[in-house]
Design an enzyme around this catalytic site. Sequence first.
Site, short mmCIF file in Angstrom:
data_model
loop_
_atom_site.label_atom_id
_atom_site.label_comp_id
_atom_site.label_asym_id
_atom_site.label_seq_id
_atom_site.Cartn_x
_atom_site.Cartn_y
_atom_site.Cartn_z
N SER A 1 0.93 2.14 -2.44
CA SER A 1 1.49 1.13 -1.50
C SER A 1 1.51 -0.09 -2.27
CB SER A 1 0.72 0.94 -0.09
OG SER A 1 1.11 -0.22 0.36
N LYS B 1 5.65 3.11 -2.45
CA LYS B 1 5.97 2.45 -1.14
C LYS B 1 5.94 0.81 -1.17
CE LYS B 1 3.04 1.92 3.06
NZ LYS B 1 2.12 2.47 3.80
N LYS C 1 6.31 -2.78 0.25
CA LYS C 1 5.99 -3.59 1.67
C LYS C 1 7.23 -4.37 1.81
CE LYS C 1 1.97 -1.98 3.30
NZ LYS C 1 2.03 -1.71 4.43
N ASP D 1 7.85 0.04 3.97
CA ASP D 1 6.90 -0.33 5.23
C ASP D 1 7.01 -1.63 5.67
OD1 ASP D 1 5.17 -0.16 7.19
OD2 ASP D 1 3.37 0.36 6.00
N GLU E 1 9.14 2.90 7.23
CA GLU E 1 7.93 2.99 8.03
C GLU E 1 7.84 1.78 9.03
OE1 GLU E 1 4.56 3.54 5.61
OE2 GLU E 1 3.00 3.28 7.22
N ASP F 1 3.95 4.49 12.20
CA ASP F 1 2.34 4.23 11.72
C ASP F 1 1.86 3.68 13.20
OD1 ASP F 1 0.13 3.14 10.85
OD2 ASP F 1 0.85 2.38 9.21
N LYS G 1 -3.43 8.24 10.18
CA LYS G 1 -4.68 7.15 9.87
C LYS G 1 -5.84 7.65 10.86
CE LYS G 1 -2.02 3.35 7.94
NZ LYS G 1 -1.68 2.04 8.19
N GLY H 1 -3.00 4.60 4.39
CA GLY H 1 -4.31 3.92 3.90
C GLY H 1 -4.77 2.80 4.46
C1 NPQ Z 1 -0.36 0.45 6.13
N1 NPQ Z 1 -1.74 0.04 4.42
O1 NPQ Z 1 0.25 1.44 5.74
C2 NPQ Z 1 -1.45 -0.25 5.88
C3 NPQ Z 1 -1.44 -1.47 6.31
C4 NPQ Z 1 -2.54 -2.60 6.11
C5 NPQ Z 1 -2.07 0.65 2.16
O2 NPQ Z 1 -0.13 -0.01 3.08
C6 NPQ Z 1 -6.58 -4.99 5.10
C7 NPQ Z 1 -7.20 -3.67 5.36
C8 NPQ Z 1 -5.33 -5.41 4.80
C9 NPQ Z 1 -6.16 -2.61 5.89
C10 NPQ Z 1 -3.13 -4.64 5.13
C11 NPQ Z 1 -1.26 0.12 3.31
C12 NPQ Z 1 -4.42 -4.32 5.06
C13 NPQ Z 1 -4.93 -2.93 5.79
C14 NPQ Z 1 -2.19 -3.77 5.54
C15 NPQ Z 1 -3.76 -2.12 6.10
O3 NPQ Z 1 0.72 0.02 7.09
MG MG Z 2 2.18 1.36 7.65
#
Ligand code: NPQ
Ligand code: MG
Length: 368
Positions: free
Chosen positions: A135, A161, A163, A189, A214, A239, A263, A291
């Site tokens: 990500s 991925k 953001k 995402d 996403e 998600d 998750k 994640g």
């Molecule tokens: C998601 N994670 O899929 C999340 C969102 C996310 C890896 O993209 C601290 C702890 C900051 C958890 C920021 C990824 C975070 C977090 C974003 C999770 O949407």
């Molecule tokens: Mg997400």
Amino acid sequence: MKLCGAELRFVSMPLVTPFRTSLGTQTVRNALVLRLETSQGEGWAECVADDEPDYSPEYLTGAADVIRRFFLPRLLAMEELDPAGVAVALGGFRGHPMAKSAVEMAVLDASLRAAGMGLSAYLGGVRRRVPVGVSVGITDTIDELLGLVDKYLTAGYLRIKLKIEPGWDIEPVRAVRETFGPSVALTVDANTAYRQSDIRHLRGLDEFGLLLVEQPFAPENLHSHARLAAVMETPICLDESITSAHDAATALRQGACSIINIKPGRVGGYLEARRVHDVAQAHGVPVWCGGMLETGLGRAANLALASLPGFQLPGDISATARYFTEDITAPFAVAEGHIEVPAGPGIGITPSADSLDRLTTSIERLTP
Ligand code: NPQ
Ligand code: MG
């Protein structure tokens, strides 16, 4: 099995680079680590809640509070504890899926460790290594983004991925596609950053051959996701909207998504995560493992989950080095785009005492 005591610890792990999403910028991962002492040995887990209630309504010190004041006292009073009994015992407490997931994960770890069985085998895993993606946060410039994607592709990640948020979507996606070509598995995402009135704009992503988009809209807004799915070629993945197997069934019935990000923390535990997987499989819908910037404990357990047959897309389970220079466990590495599922009993890994001590900021003990 009887629960005899517990230890709650906060650990603080600096990120190798700031991680920016539509929710904000993260520079350090503070995590809650749980160690349970049972009549059959210890069990470890982490709670994936973050410092602030932005991704979800839960936040780290709130999760510690509900675990300390309500969940553990309930479990400490039970004569017979087993993994499937945790959700039942805590079912009278509303919400707090990430806190519940942590407690259930520690009971699972203790119980499977005692039985000499690995989490992957227990859940029904069919793979010894799982394909992984990465990500990539929002950056200040497109050049910076291209540099990161180049580095991750060189490291072997099988899916990128990006953001996105309003003002950072079409152009970065176009730049990555043009630079790295059509064969790169690419997703985006939005972490809920768009509104239904953005549907026309989001359709502009169709030309880039993305694997999925996403969570463009708010968690409770299945309707707008269904509207988008009806006019977009790119599959919609949810998600934040999916907090249980029941939610997954509802979203699929409404046509709000055709792929699900799983998750365990978000759905209340690894056992509910398996049920989400089962619902999706019954609908012929692929899932993948999300994640939450996990420590090695959550990373290990997520690898076990991602070894189930319905996990058909690379997960956000990256190498430890993607996020941290030092973890509380031994690091996980990517080889040929895959990470090995830990083979030992339970979640298959325990914290190393030295790293855990170095990264711990506070410890609290609970007894009956
Ligand atoms: C998601 N994670 O899929 C999340 C969102 C996310 C890896 O993209 C601290 C702890 C900051 C958890 C920021 C990824 C975070 C977090 C974003 C999770 O949407
Ligand atoms: Mg997400």
